[in-house]
Design a protein around this motif. Structure first.
Motif, PDB file in Angstrom:
ATOM      1  N   ALA A  36      54.853 -22.382 -32.909  1.00 41.80           N
ATOM      2  CA  ALA A  36      54.038 -22.752 -34.065  1.00 41.80           C
ATOM      3  C   ALA A  36      54.851 -23.437 -35.144  1.00 41.80           C
ATOM      4  CB  ALA A  36      53.364 -21.510 -34.646  1.00 41.80           C
ATOM      5  N   PHE A  37      56.174 -23.438 -35.011  1.00 43.86           N
ATOM      6  CA  PHE A  37      57.014 -23.985 -36.073  1.00 43.86           C
ATOM      7  C   PHE A  37      57.323 -25.448 -35.820  1.00 43.86           C
ATOM      8  CE2 PHE A  37      60.564 -24.718 -38.841  1.00 43.86           C
ATOM      9  CZ  PHE A  37      60.335 -23.888 -39.922  1.00 43.86           C
ATOM     10  N   ASP A  38      56.862 -26.294 -36.723  1.00 41.81           N
ATOM     11  CA  ASP A  38      57.113 -27.734 -36.650  1.00 41.81           C
ATOM     12  C   ASP A  38      58.409 -28.028 -37.410  1.00 41.81           C
ATOM     13  OD1 ASP A  38      57.197 -30.479 -36.982  1.00 41.81           O
ATOM     14  OD2 ASP A  38      55.088 -30.673 -37.525  1.00 41.81           O
ATOM     15  N   THR A  39      59.418 -28.549 -36.719  1.00 43.21           N
ATOM     16  CA  THR A  39      60.724 -28.776 -37.331  1.00 43.21           C
ATOM     17  C   THR A  39      60.876 -30.176 -37.939  1.00 43.21           C
ATOM     18  OG1 THR A  39      61.639 -29.430 -35.191  1.00 43.21           O
ATOM     19  CG2 THR A  39      61.859 -27.107 -35.828  1.00 43.21           C
ATOM     20  N   THR A  40      59.774 -30.851 -38.175  1.00 39.14           N
ATOM     21  CA  THR A  40      59.849 -32.183 -38.768  1.00 39.14           C
ATOM     22  C   THR A  40      60.554 -32.149 -40.123  1.00 39.14           C
ATOM     23  OG1 THR A  40      57.801 -32.854 -37.680  1.00 39.14           O
ATOM     24  CG2 THR A  40      58.517 -34.179 -39.549  1.00 39.14           C
ATOM     25  N   ASP A  41      60.220 -31.163 -40.948  1.00 40.78           N
ATOM     26  CA  ASP A  41      60.771 -31.093 -42.307  1.00 40.78           C
ATOM     27  C   ASP A  41      61.996 -30.186 -42.409  1.00 40.78           C
ATOM     28  OD1 ASP A  41      58.749 -32.781 -43.357  1.00 40.78           O
ATOM     29  OD2 ASP A  41      57.370 -31.080 -43.389  1.00 40.78           O
ATOM     30  N   PHE A  42      61.953 -29.039 -41.708  1.00 37.56           N
ATOM     31  CA  PHE A  42      63.020 -28.054 -41.817  1.00 37.56           C
ATOM     32  C   PHE A  42      63.306 -27.442 -40.450  1.00 37.56           C
ATOM     33  CE2 PHE A  42      60.455 -27.878 -45.742  1.00 37.56           C
ATOM     34  CZ  PHE A  42      61.407 -28.333 -46.640  1.00 37.56           C
ATOM     35  N   ASP A  43      64.554 -26.978 -40.296  1.00 29.78           N
ATOM     36  CA  ASP A  43      64.923 -26.270 -39.076  1.00 29.78           C
ATOM     37  C   ASP A  43      64.708 -24.764 -39.207  1.00 29.78           C
ATOM     38  OD1 ASP A  43      66.026 -28.573 -37.610  1.00 29.78           O
ATOM     39  OD2 ASP A  43      67.547 -28.566 -39.197  1.00 29.78           O
ATOM     40  N   ILE A  44      64.971 -24.237 -40.395  1.00 26.79           N
ATOM     41  CA  ILE A  44      64.942 -22.782 -40.592  1.00 26.79           C
ATOM     42  C   ILE A  44      64.330 -22.459 -41.951  1.00 26.79           C
ATOM     43  CG2 ILE A  44      66.333 -20.670 -40.783  1.00 26.79           C
ATOM     44  CD1 ILE A  44      68.452 -22.061 -39.050  1.00 26.79           C
ATOM     45  N   VAL A  45      63.430 -21.477 -41.976  1.00 28.16           N
ATOM     46  CA  VAL A  45      62.907 -20.925 -43.222  1.00 28.16           C
ATOM     47  C   VAL A  45      63.553 -19.555 -43.436  1.00 28.16           C
ATOM     48  CG1 VAL A  45      60.872 -19.998 -44.384  1.00 28.16           C
ATOM     49  CG2 VAL A  45      60.703 -22.139 -43.101  1.00 28.16           C
ATOM     50  N   VAL A  46      64.144 -19.361 -44.590  1.00 25.96           N
ATOM     51  CA  VAL A  46      64.704 -18.064 -44.975  1.00 25.96           C
ATOM     52  C   VAL A  46      63.799 -17.471 -46.046  1.00 25.96           C
ATOM     53  CG1 VAL A  46      66.702 -16.843 -45.920  1.00 25.96           C
ATOM     54  CG2 VAL A  46      67.041 -18.835 -44.441  1.00 25.96           C
ATOM     55  N   HIS A  47      63.379 -16.236 -45.849  1.00 26.03           N
ATOM     56  CA  HIS A  47      62.417 -15.633 -46.776  1.00 26.03           C
ATOM     57  C   HIS A  47      62.659 -14.139 -46.931  1.00 26.03           C
ATOM     58  CE1 HIS A  47      59.853 -13.442 -43.835  1.00 26.03           C
ATOM     59  NE2 HIS A  47      60.205 -14.405 -43.001  1.00 26.03           N
ATOM     60  N   GLY A  48      61.910 -13.557 -47.849  1.00 26.33           N
ATOM     61  CA  GLY A  48      61.878 -12.113 -48.057  1.00 26.33           C
ATOM     62  C   GLY A  48      60.430 -11.649 -47.998  1.00 26.33           C
ATOM     63  N   HIS A  49      60.021 -10.859 -49.032  1.00 23.55           N
ATOM     64  CA  HIS A  49      58.628 -10.478 -49.270  1.00 23.55           C
ATOM     65  C   HIS A  49      58.119  -9.362 -48.354  1.00 23.55           C
ATOM     66  CE1 HIS A  49      54.589 -10.811 -50.747  1.00 23.55           C
ATOM     67  NE2 HIS A  49      54.098 -11.369 -49.668  1.00 23.55           N
ATOM     68  N   THR A  50      58.354  -9.453 -47.063  1.00 23.58           N
ATOM     69  CA  THR A  50      57.896  -8.422 -46.123  1.00 23.58           C
ATOM     70  C   THR A  50      59.112  -7.650 -45.618  1.00 23.58           C
ATOM     71  OG1 THR A  50      56.067  -9.847 -45.428  1.00 23.58           O
ATOM     72  CG2 THR A  50      56.600  -7.981 -44.011  1.00 23.58           C
ATOM     73  N   PRO A  51      59.278  -6.400 -46.037  1.00 30.36           N
ATOM     74  CA  PRO A  51      60.489  -5.663 -45.673  1.00 30.36           C
ATOM     75  C   PRO A  51      60.691  -5.565 -44.161  1.00 30.36           C
ATOM     76  CG  PRO A  51      59.307  -4.525 -47.410  1.00 30.36           C
ATOM     77  CD  PRO A  51      58.402  -5.627 -46.925  1.00 30.36           C
ATOM     78  N   ILE A  52      61.903  -5.814 -43.723  1.00 33.27           N
ATOM     79  CA  ILE A  52      62.222  -5.732 -42.292  1.00 33.27           C
ATOM     80  C   ILE A  52      61.919  -4.336 -41.739  1.00 33.27           C
ATOM     81  CG2 ILE A  52      64.068  -5.939 -40.577  1.00 33.27           C
ATOM     82  CD1 ILE A  52      65.403  -7.938 -42.571  1.00 33.27           C
TER      83      ILE A  52
END
Length: 233
Positions: free
Chosen positions: A165-181
Motif C-alpha cells: 500500500a505504500f507508494d514510494t514516489t515521494d518518500f521511502d520511509i515514514v517515521v512516526h509516533g502516536h500509537t504506542p508500540i
C-alpha cells in the motif's frame, strides 16, 4: 553531525535529559510531537523543547488539543470547554492549567498551533524520510489542508496498511509516533524498547508508550541506530 528522531515524551523530562546526554552539540533532533500530558513535567518539557535550538518540534495531537483548548477558553467562549474536556480525558488538565498561567496563554496557543506538521529529510545513503506525528499511507492525497493536518497528527487507520500500500514516489520511509508500540504492535511484556519497522520496511514507529512503559526511543535517521532510555518521574 547526526540527525535523530524522538516522539511522545509525554511530560517525561528525563527522556529529554537522556537525549541531551547522548547527542553531540552539532546534532539535530526531530521531535514528532506529544511532549506534554500524562507525564509529571509536561509544560516544562514543552517549553524546553520549544526553546532548544537542537530540536525541530513538530505538532502532535496533544499540542493540537492544548492549543485549541486555550483558544476556546481565552478567546472564543469560556463557557464552551469541549477541547478542555478532551485535553483532560487525555491526561492534559495539568498541562492546560500551567499553560493558562503564562503571562500570554494565547501567545503560547499560537506557537503550538503553528508548529510544523511534517519534516522531510534525506539521509547520507539517499533514503527519503517523512517525519510526522501519526504516520500515513504513502502516496495518499488529501483534498484540503485540514484533511492533511488531521491525517498527519491524528490518523491510526494507516497502521493496518499492507506493504504494497505504500507508494514510494515521494518518500521511502515514514517515521512516526502516536500509537504506542507496546499497545498496538507488540505485547507489553515483549517490548524491548526498539523501534517497530513494518509495511515492508517503509514505516518506522518510535513511540515507546513512555507514560506507562517508562521507556523512550531515540532513533538515528542516518545509521538506523536506536537508543532506549529508562525514564524516571
Amino acid at each position: 553531525m547526526a540527525t535523530w528522531a524522538c516522539s511522545d515524551m509525554h511530560g517525561y523530562y528525563s527522556f529529554y535529559e537522556g537525549i541531551k546526554r547522548h547527542i553531540n552539540p552539532e546534532d539535530t533532533v526531530i521531535c514528532l510531537g506529544d511532549c506534554g500530558d500524562r507525564g509529571p513535567q509536561s509544560w516544562k518539557l514543552i517549553k524546553t523543547v520549544l526553546n532548544d535550538p537542537q530540536f525541530i518540534y513538530l505538532k502532535g495531537n496533544h499540542e493540537d488539543m492544548l492549543a485549541k483548548a486555550l483558544y476556546q477558553y481565552f478567546e472564543q467562549d469560556f463557557m464552551n470547554r469541549d477541547y478542555y474536556y478532551l485535553c483532560s480525558m487525555n491526561g492534559g488538565s495539568a498541562t492546560f492549567y500551567d499553560a493558562s498561567c503564562e503571562s500570554d496563554p494565547l501567545g503560547a496557543a499560537k506557537i503550538l498551533n503553528n508548529l510544523p506538521l511534517e519534516y522531510h529529510y534525506t539521509n547520507p545513503e539517499g533514503k527519503r524520510f517523512c517525519l510526522c506525528h501519526a504516520g500515513f499511507t504513502g502516496g495518499l492525497k488529501c483534498k484540503t489542508e485540514s484533511q492533511r493536518a488531521h491525517m498527519l497528527i491524528w490518523d491510526r487507520d494507516h497502521t493496518f496498511d499492507p506493504a504494497g500500500a505504500f507508494d514510494t514516489t515521494d518518500f521511502d520511509i515514514v517515521v512516526h509516533g502516536h500509537t504506542p508500540i507496546p499497545f498496538d504492535f507488540v505485547d507489553e511484556d515483549e517490548f524491548d524498547g526498539s523501534p517497530y519497522t513494518y509495511c515492508g520496511g517503509h514505516k518506522i514507529n518510535i513511540d515507546a508508550g513512555s507514560y506507562y512503559s517508562k521507556k523512550g526511543i531515540l532513533f538515528n535517521l542516518d545509521t538506523y541506530e536506536s537508543i532506549c532510555f529508562e525514564l524516571t518521574d
